[in-house]
Design a protein around this motif. Structure first.
Motif, PDB file in Angstrom:
ATOM      1  N   VAL B 221     105.326  68.949  65.555  1.00 36.09           N
ATOM      2  CA  VAL B 221     104.799  68.533  66.812  1.00 36.09           C
ATOM      3  C   VAL B 221     103.522  67.673  66.387  1.00 36.09           C
ATOM      4  O   VAL B 221     103.102  67.577  65.876  1.00 36.09           O
ATOM      5  N   THR B 222     103.941  66.569  67.819  1.00 35.69           N
ATOM      6  CA  THR B 222     102.944  66.071  67.947  1.00 35.69           C
ATOM      7  C   THR B 222     102.548  65.796  68.918  1.00 35.69           C
ATOM      8  O   THR B 222     102.809  66.781  70.407  1.00 35.69           O
ATOM      9  N   LEU B 223     100.673  65.497  68.841  1.00 35.15           N
ATOM     10  CA  LEU B 223     100.182  65.286  69.915  1.00 35.15           C
ATOM     11  C   LEU B 223      99.366  64.167  70.255  1.00 35.15           C
ATOM     12  O   LEU B 223      99.393  63.009  69.021  1.00 35.15           O
ATOM     13  N   PRO B 224      99.333  63.997  71.519  1.00 36.19           N
ATOM     14  CA  PRO B 224      98.911  61.733  71.908  1.00 36.19           C
ATOM     15  C   PRO B 224      97.614  62.625  70.978  1.00 36.19           C
ATOM     16  O   PRO B 224      96.427  63.187  71.106  1.00 36.19           O
ATOM     17  N   ALA B 225      97.000  60.698  70.927  1.00 34.19           N
ATOM     18  CA  ALA B 225      96.185  60.610  70.664  1.00 34.19           C
ATOM     19  C   ALA B 225      95.217  61.147  71.212  1.00 34.19           C
ATOM     20  O   ALA B 225      95.179  61.257  72.486  1.00 34.19           O
ATOM     21  N   PRO B 226      93.940  62.003  71.203  1.00 31.34           N
ATOM     22  CA  PRO B 226      92.619  62.245  71.343  1.00 31.34           C
ATOM     23  C   PRO B 226      91.899  61.562  72.617  1.00 31.34           C
ATOM     24  O   PRO B 226      91.688  60.085  73.003  1.00 31.34           O
ATOM     25  N   LEU B 227      91.571  62.254  73.733  1.00 30.15           N
ATOM     26  CA  LEU B 227      91.116  61.596  75.036  1.00 30.15           C
ATOM     27  C   LEU B 227      89.640  61.035  74.907  1.00 30.15           C
ATOM     28  O   LEU B 227      89.366  62.735  73.978  1.00 30.15           O
ATOM     29  N   ALA B 228      89.221  60.221  74.053  1.00 28.09           N
ATOM     30  CA  ALA B 228      88.147  59.960  73.876  1.00 28.09           C
ATOM     31  C   ALA B 228      86.933  60.053  74.844  1.00 28.09           C
ATOM     32  O   ALA B 228      87.232  61.098  75.908  1.00 28.09           O
ATOM     33  N   GLY B 229      86.078  61.309  73.696  1.00 28.92           N
ATOM     34  CA  GLY B 229      84.660  61.939  74.827  1.00 28.92           C
ATOM     35  C   GLY B 229      85.115  63.154  75.366  1.00 28.92           C
ATOM     36  O   GLY B 229      84.198  64.204  75.710  1.00 28.92           O
ATOM     37  N   SER B 230      86.278  63.252  74.505  1.00 30.98           N
ATOM     38  CA  SER B 230      86.748  64.807  75.398  1.00 30.98           C
ATOM     39  C   SER B 230      85.868  65.642  75.040  1.00 30.98           C
ATOM     40  O   SER B 230      85.310  65.784  74.130  1.00 30.98           O
ATOM     41  N   LYS B 231      85.731  66.799  76.113  1.00 31.23           N
ATOM     42  CA  LYS B 231      85.197  68.599  76.246  1.00 31.23           C
ATOM     43  C   LYS B 231      86.338  69.333  76.110  1.00 31.23           C
ATOM     44  O   LYS B 231      86.647  69.077  77.072  1.00 31.23           O
ATOM     45  N   GLN B 232      86.101  69.963  74.835  1.00 35.98           N
ATOM     46  CA  GLN B 232      86.981  70.684  75.065  1.00 35.98           C
ATOM     47  C   GLN B 232      86.485  72.348  74.342  1.00 35.98           C
ATOM     48  O   GLN B 232      86.338  72.469  73.581  1.00 35.98           O
ATOM     49  N   VAL B 233      86.870  73.035  75.166  1.00 42.50           N
ATOM     50  CA  VAL B 233      86.560  74.777  75.239  1.00 42.50           C
ATOM     51  C   VAL B 233      87.912  75.825  75.465  1.00 42.50           C
ATOM     52  O   VAL B 233      89.020  75.513  75.365  1.00 42.50           O
ATOM     53  N   TYR B 234      88.475  76.437  73.579  1.00 43.39           N
ATOM     54  CA  TYR B 234      89.025  77.778  74.127  1.00 43.39           C
ATOM     55  C   TYR B 234      87.857  79.168  74.782  1.00 43.39           C
ATOM     56  O   TYR B 234      87.312  79.025  73.147  1.00 43.39           O
ATOM     57  N   LEU B 235      88.500  79.685  75.630  1.00 44.61           N
ATOM     58  CA  LEU B 235      88.123  80.579  75.442  1.00 44.61           C
ATOM     59  C   LEU B 235      88.312  82.122  76.265  1.00 44.61           C
ATOM     60  O   LEU B 235      89.633  81.770  76.425  1.00 44.61           O
ATOM     61  N   LYS B 236      88.404  82.842  74.683  1.00 43.03           N
ATOM     62  CA  LYS B 236      89.624  83.682  75.489  1.00 43.03           C
ATOM     63  C   LYS B 236      88.677  85.717  75.501  1.00 43.03           C
ATOM     64  O   LYS B 236      87.909  85.815  74.708  1.00 43.03           O
ATOM     65  N   LEU B 237      89.227  86.622  76.445  1.00 38.47           N
ATOM     66  CA  LEU B 237      88.606  87.133  76.874  1.00 38.47           C
ATOM     67  C   LEU B 237      89.450  88.356  76.502  1.00 38.47           C
ATOM     68  O   LEU B 237      91.140  87.995  76.428  1.00 38.47           O
ATOM     69  N   ARG B 238      89.388  89.815  76.221  1.00 34.54           N
ATOM     70  CA  ARG B 238      90.031  90.596  74.855  1.00 34.54           C
ATOM     71  C   ARG B 238      89.046  91.958  75.725  1.00 34.54           C
ATOM     72  O   ARG B 238      88.005  91.678  75.098  1.00 34.54           O
ATOM     73  N   ASP B 239      89.469  93.156  75.271  1.00 34.06           N
ATOM     74  CA  ASP B 239      88.468  94.327  75.786  1.00 34.06           C
ATOM     75  C   ASP B 239      87.559  94.527  73.800  1.00 34.06           C
ATOM     76  O   ASP B 239      86.178  94.847  74.287  1.00 34.06           O
ATOM     77  N   ARG B 240      88.226  94.016  73.452  1.00 36.13           N
ATOM     78  CA  ARG B 240      87.596  94.264  72.012  1.00 36.13           C
ATOM     79  C   ARG B 240      86.937  92.909  71.749  1.00 36.13           C
ATOM     80  O   ARG B 240      87.309  92.065  71.821  1.00 36.13           O
ATOM     81  N   ALA B 241      85.909  92.825  70.321  1.00 37.55           N
ATOM     82  CA  ALA B 241      85.342  91.502  70.122  1.00 37.55           C
ATOM     83  C   ALA B 241      86.476  90.646  69.321  1.00 37.55           C
ATOM     84  O   ALA B 241      86.388  89.614  69.307  1.00 37.55           O
ATOM     85  N   SER B 242      87.415  91.467  69.318  1.00 35.33           N
ATOM     86  CA  SER B 242      88.384  90.471  67.500  1.00 35.33           C
ATOM     87  C   SER B 242      89.603  91.148  67.787  1.00 35.33           C
ATOM     88  O   SER B 242      89.421  92.307  68.223  1.00 35.33           O
ATOM     89  N   TYR B 243      90.476  90.295  67.216  1.00 36.51           N
ATOM     90  CA  TYR B 243      91.547  90.852  66.396  1.00 36.51           C
ATOM     91  C   TYR B 243      92.204  91.697  67.674  1.00 36.51           C
ATOM     92  O   TYR B 243      92.373  93.151  67.492  1.00 36.51           O
TER      93      TYR B 243
END
Lengths: 751, 333
Positions: B221-243
């Motif tokens: 898999v290739t990823l393009p060059a990073p966007l300069a100064g980009s802010k990145q967040v992944y947020l995951k919501l689920r019933d319990r806190a993990s797994y």
């Protein structure tokens, strides 16, 4: 005779003691039921019905039978006779699913065993089971979650015998409710929950002529022995059941299930040991669960919060053929003072496997409902939830009209409130904040019955200075091995590391089921009496052995302490170790037996014996992302004297974690179309994981209850799960304003 | 017993030649590549996948993470999820990917699971995973009991009358937002597939989940060059806190000038039948003030076409809150 010396720092009683079986467990040397292997052993895998209601029309095992390594495919036509069992006198012959496997061609719940593949390897047996083709005459199953009591007589059959559907009644509850100045009338629902001990149910069955040995994951080896003896028409002494270690059971392994006679029947026919391990999926189908409950609670109160009337009408669902009663009214009639009370139940038949006891059966769902109702009443009256409980504290057990042996619930509340910081609570919904999160604080009381089952034990003192204590009870994983070692160390003066504890075998003195939180309380008198009798024999030996230092003395001039026999006039310093005495007498060992009588089921008790406690809970609520977490729990338990605070705390912490699961996650879902418990695996049956576990503070009041036994110790396995769900849902309401009355609390309830 | 052959090909060409003999590259394929096995072996134990032949690609030289000439990143097919998540360049330049991977599964599973395997992760729909149940994805035409049954965890975006199964991957959500490209070697040569074109909507053929053809081997898999100064967040919501798999998740890559959003890439997880890139949300963001009103509008846009089932209607609101909060977190990072 022996004296109980409890000098601080020297007695093993009340000292935090790591499990004596810990090294065996962490090194993998502890053998659980499925860890036993025997030459020529075969493996069995059951075939479960893929309908929940209907008939088996045809079982086509032709392809499966031809597969490599397959010995036989058993089904109704060829399994041979497996008889029913009945309740015996006393606490015997107990079984939640009475119908023997394969008894008829009717399927009444999804996963009901209809065939059994036996092969040389587990893999071959699994493949063969998968290859069995079954055709059905299928009808729509009833797994409706709306529970209305079936039409049943006033006195109904239950697992434990007949029971009046009016469980408790005093005064005129309906009349008092009608005229009460303040009323609350709400219905609370708890879902089906599945026991998920890490150790799966497992049986290995071995026949030797007409004697049957079962290596089983059982919380009650003696009951299993009796039931299996009935099913195969054997004298009880021809059945031996062995359960050396349990990877827990939570009640699911108390009574026999259908896989066990299947393994035994297959082993008998094939003349080989047969091992059957129930799969995780089957654990959701064929070995019980906590049933769904629907509980209507009506409270009538004075304007100041004093209870005038309490009515609890509850229904649980049950299997088509069986009679399980989830005793939600277990604690209702004595926990608080109320002059007018009526507790009544009904059941609703469903196409589900039989429910069974799950940790804190009855009281756990029951207290969720009644403690929640009390919290709602407090909110309605704008009274502090602690205060309304203090106001309704009873002086005696009002259901029996007798005093409590030892009740310190008010002190539980005050200790809990102080440790938690309850006085800082502001009552208004959503009024408390921390770090951008909304806090919710809630609390609830709890209780669990304390009593003794009959128990017997033997203690041996041996010529190498070690002791052996034996009792046919089980260690469900909570520390029974350790408690027996502590008790023997206390009475026989032998250090813990020189005591061999032997449990989990019907060839040993009869011990109690690992249930009802009653093992510890029950074995104390038995072990102490056994040790005393061994010591008494030893003193006789001391005075009769030629050349003994005590040869000229009488037994009553002697005493025993710290493992030494001594003349009272000379003191213990001039005592002789028991090993030396035995050696001189050319004896390998001296044995004493002891018994403890039951208090459970006593029709005319002088005291009401119960444990008590409370939970204070904080949740955090982040409305922006609908994230709810339990962030802090303080639990105070009044369970008599705590013999091993380390294991005791572990029990209560574990129960609190299970309570978080009960309140927020756990529920078994039956597919509305085919009746299958559809989330039948550990990914889809969501329970609390480590990341969900907040800081948990556990405090024990540690008041000995001498009505229970000499040490004043009651059990603590279940009480920690009682009440916690009501405390959590109260905290959820305090944070969110949402009153959830059907567990578990889900995200969709809050957004 | 269902037996299968297990082989280790000498090189990619041999692997492809063997796999190309299968009739399909989809569910039920007779020949399967196996890497970490965290999905495939699991499904084989359940008899959901019953391949006659497994081609072990673990020893092929596909396990490197390397810089590309255009300033992007090349991630080998058999790079373990844990190695990818903990790679220093990934953590620095593509942190949404690291965050997403670490939000999924457990450490043990991440140590085995691979990049290519995660791209092909199968749904967790309970009916799909149980061969006693009907399932249009597993047995085309047999029906979908989830639509009338337990569907709380299932999709609200990209569903069809035949299938509402959720794509369970966290990694894929981040890769969608990073505009990854999937590189495949097949019987007819090599090709590059834009991430958004790799997974298929169920439509009337829910058994087809990707554009892969028999013999197609994902090499990297290739990823393009990073966007300069980009802010990145992944947020995951689920019933319990993990797994646990996501009820809703969001991957966002934002670039800003002052208080204005200048660039946005948004993808959602846990709600779609495939990793759900939301161009609608991106359009609603670019050129707008980075404030709560804009974020909510973007979230509304992302879920505009959502279709609730009997039990999962709450996911629409939950996904909106998830995305709005992820955007807020990124903007204020």
């Amino acid at each position: 005779m022996a004296t109980t010396v409890e000098a601080p720092g020297t007695s093993p009683i009340g000292r935090s003691t790591p499990r004596v079986d810990g090294p065996l467990k962490v090194s993998g040397a502890a053998k659980y039921a499925s860890d036993f292997h025997f030459p020529g052993m075969l493996y069995a895998v059951p075939v479960g019905a893929t309908i929940a209601n209907g008939r088996v029309v045809k079982i086509d095992a032709a392809a499966a039978e031809k597969m490599p390594g397959v010995r036989k495919i058993f089904h109704r036509e060829n399994i041979g006779k497996i008889s029913r069992s009945v309740l015996g006198p006393g606490f015997e012959g107990i079984c939640d699913e009475r119908r023997p496997p394969f008894e008829d061609d009717v399927v009444r719940y999804y996963g009901q065993y209809i065939a059994l593949a036996v092969a040389d390897t587990f893999e071959s047996a699994k493949a063969a089971a998968d290859a069995v083709r079954v055709s059905y005459d299928k009808e729509k199953p009833n797994v409706s979650t709306d529970l209305k009591a079936d039409d049943e007589p006033q006195v109904v059959v239950t697992t434990f015998g007949p029971a009046n559907r009016v469980r408790s009644e005093r005064g005129d509850a309906a009349g008092a409710f009608a005229s009460a100045p303040v009323k609350l009338d709400q219905t609370y629902v708890t879902p089906a929950e599945t026991h998920n001990p890490i150790e799966l149910h497992a049986t290995t069955a071995i026949w030797d002529g007409s004697t049957l040995t079962l290596y089983e994951s059982s919380q009650g080896v003696f009951n299993l022995q009796g039931v299996l003896a009935q099913m195969f028409g054997l004298p009880k002494e021809n059945v031996r059941v062995i359960t050396k270690f349990l990877g827990s059971g939570f009640g699911g392994k108390l009574w026999p299930w259908t896989h066990c006679p299947l393994a035994a029947a297959a082993a008998r026919q094939l003349g080989k040991p047969v091992k059957l391990v129930v799969s995780r999926k089957m654990m959701f189908q064929t070995v019980g669960h906590r049933p769904r409950t629907q509980q209507r609670v009506r409270l009538g109160a004075a304007a100041d919060g004093k209870l005038i009337s309490l009515q609890q009408d509850y229904v649980n669902d049950k299997a088509i053929l069986d009679h399980y009663h989830e005793d939600c009214g277990e604690a209702t009639a004595f926990q608080y003072s109320v002059p007018n009370l009526r507790v009544a139940f009904g059941r609703a038949k469903r196409n589900i496997g039989s429910p069974t006891a799950m940790r804190g059966p009855g009281a756990v769902p029951g207290l969720y409902a009644t403690e929640s109702a009390l919290n709602e009443l407090a909110d309605q009256l704008k009274i502090d939830p602690v205060q309304i409980r203090v106001l309704n504290e009873p002086k005696i057990d009002e259901s029996l009209g007798i005093p409590f042996s030892s009740r310190h619930l008010l002190e539980c509340f005050s200790v809990g409130a102080e440790k938690f910081g309850w006085s800082k609570r502001t009552a208004e919904v959503g009024s408390m904040k921390r770090d951008g999160l909304t806090l919710g604080w809630g609390m609830a009381g709890c209780t669990w019955v304390a009593a003794r089952f009959p128990a017997a034990a033997s203690v041996q003192l041996r010529d190498d200075g070690t002791a052996r204590v034996a009792c046919g009870t089980q260690d469900i994983g909570t520390g029974t091995y350790t408690v027996l070692a502590q008790l023997t160390a206390q009475r026989a003066g032998v250090p813990l590391d020189k005591i061999e504890v032997v449990l989990g075998d019907t060839s040993l003195p009869a011990g109690p089921i690992s249930g009802g939180s009653m093992v510890t309380g029950s074995v104390i008198p038995a072990v102490f009496a056994a040790a005393d009798n061994a010591i008494a024999s030893l003193l006789n030996i001391a005075v009769t052995t030629p050349g003994s230092a005590f040869e000229k003395r009488k037994p009553d001039e002697l005493a025993f302490e710290g493992g030494r026999v001594f003349a009272k006039v000379d003191g213990v310093a001039k005592g002789v170790p028991f090993a030396d005495l035995l050696g001189r007498a050319n004896l390998r060992l001296v044995t004493g037996g002891g018994e403890g009588a039951a208090t459970f089921g006593n029709p005319k008790p002088k005291f009401s014996t119960q444990s008590f406690g409370c939970h204070f809970v904080e949740v955090t609520w982040q409305a922006e992302i609908a994230r709810l977490r339990v962030s802090r729990v303080v639990t105070v338990i009044d369970a008599g004297r705590i013999l091993n605070p380390l294991a005791g705390r572990n029990q209560v912490e574990g129960a609190v974690v299970m309570g978080i699961g009960m309140a927020l996650f756990e529920h078994t879902t039956y597919d509305p179309q085919n009746g299958a418990p559809i989330n039948s695996n550990l990914a889809d049956y969501v329970m609390a994981v480590n990341a969900d576990v907040p800081p948990i503070e556990v405090h024990f009041l540690d008041y000995p209850d001498k009505e229970i036994n000499e040490l004043g110790a009651r059990g603590i396995g279940e009480i920690g799960l009682a009440g916690i769900a009501a405390a959590i849902t109260a905290a959820v309401h305090h944070a969110t304003g949402v009153r959830v009355r059907e567990l578990p609390v889900k995200i969709e309830d809050l957004i | 017993m269902h037996t299968f052959e297990f082989g280790r090909p000498a090189d990619a060409a041999a692997a492809i030649a063997t796999a190309a003999r299968a009739k399909t590259a989809q569910q039920g394929a007779d020949v399967r590549f196996v890497a970490g096995g965290t999905t495939l072996v699991d499904l084989m134990k359940l008899n959901v996948e019953t391949p006659g032949r497994l081609i072990d690609i673990n020893r092929l030289p596909l396990d490197k993470i390397e810089a590309t000439a255009d300033g992007g990143l090349k991630i080998g097919a058999t790079v373990r999820n844990s190695d990818l998540a903990n790679n220093a360049v990934v953590q620095r330049d593509y942190s949404v990917l690291s965050q997403a991977i670490l939000a999924g599964a457990s450490a043990q599973l991440r140590n085995m699971a691979t990049t290519a395997g995660n791209l092909l992760q199968r749904t967790r729909c309970m009916y799909f995973r149980d061969t006693a149940m009907a399932c249009n994805k597993r047995e085309p035409g047999s029906g979908c009991p989830a639509i009338t049954g337990a569907n709380r965890m299932l999709a609200v975006l990209g569903t069809s009358e035949q299938c509402i199964a959720t794509n369970p991957s966290d990694m894929c959500v981040a890769m969608a937002a990073l505009e990854a490209t999937i590189h495949v070697q097949g019987a007819k040569g090599s090709r590059a597939i834009a991430f958004g074109e790799f997974h298929l909507l169920p439509g009337s053929t829910p058994e087809r989940e990707t554009v892969l053809e028999p013999g197609d081997l994902i090499t990297h898999v290739t990823l393009p060059a990073p966007l300069a100064g980009s802010k990145q967040v992944y947020l995951k919501l689920r019933d319990r806190a993990s797994y646990e798999f996501a009820l809703a998740s969001a991957a966002v890559v934002l670039t800003m000038k002052g208080e204005t959003v200048t660039g946005a890439r948004v993808a959602l997880g846990g709600v779609g039948t495939k990793p759900w890139r939301s161009h609608e949300a991106e359009t609603a963001l670019v050129g707008q003030a980075a404030d709560a009103a804009t974020f909510r509008k973007a979230a509304e846009a992302a879920l505009r076409d959502a279709k609730p089932q009997s039990e999962n209607g709450f996911k629409i609101e939950l996904a909106k809150r998830c995305l709005a909060y992820a955007l807020k977190t990124a903007a204020t990072a």
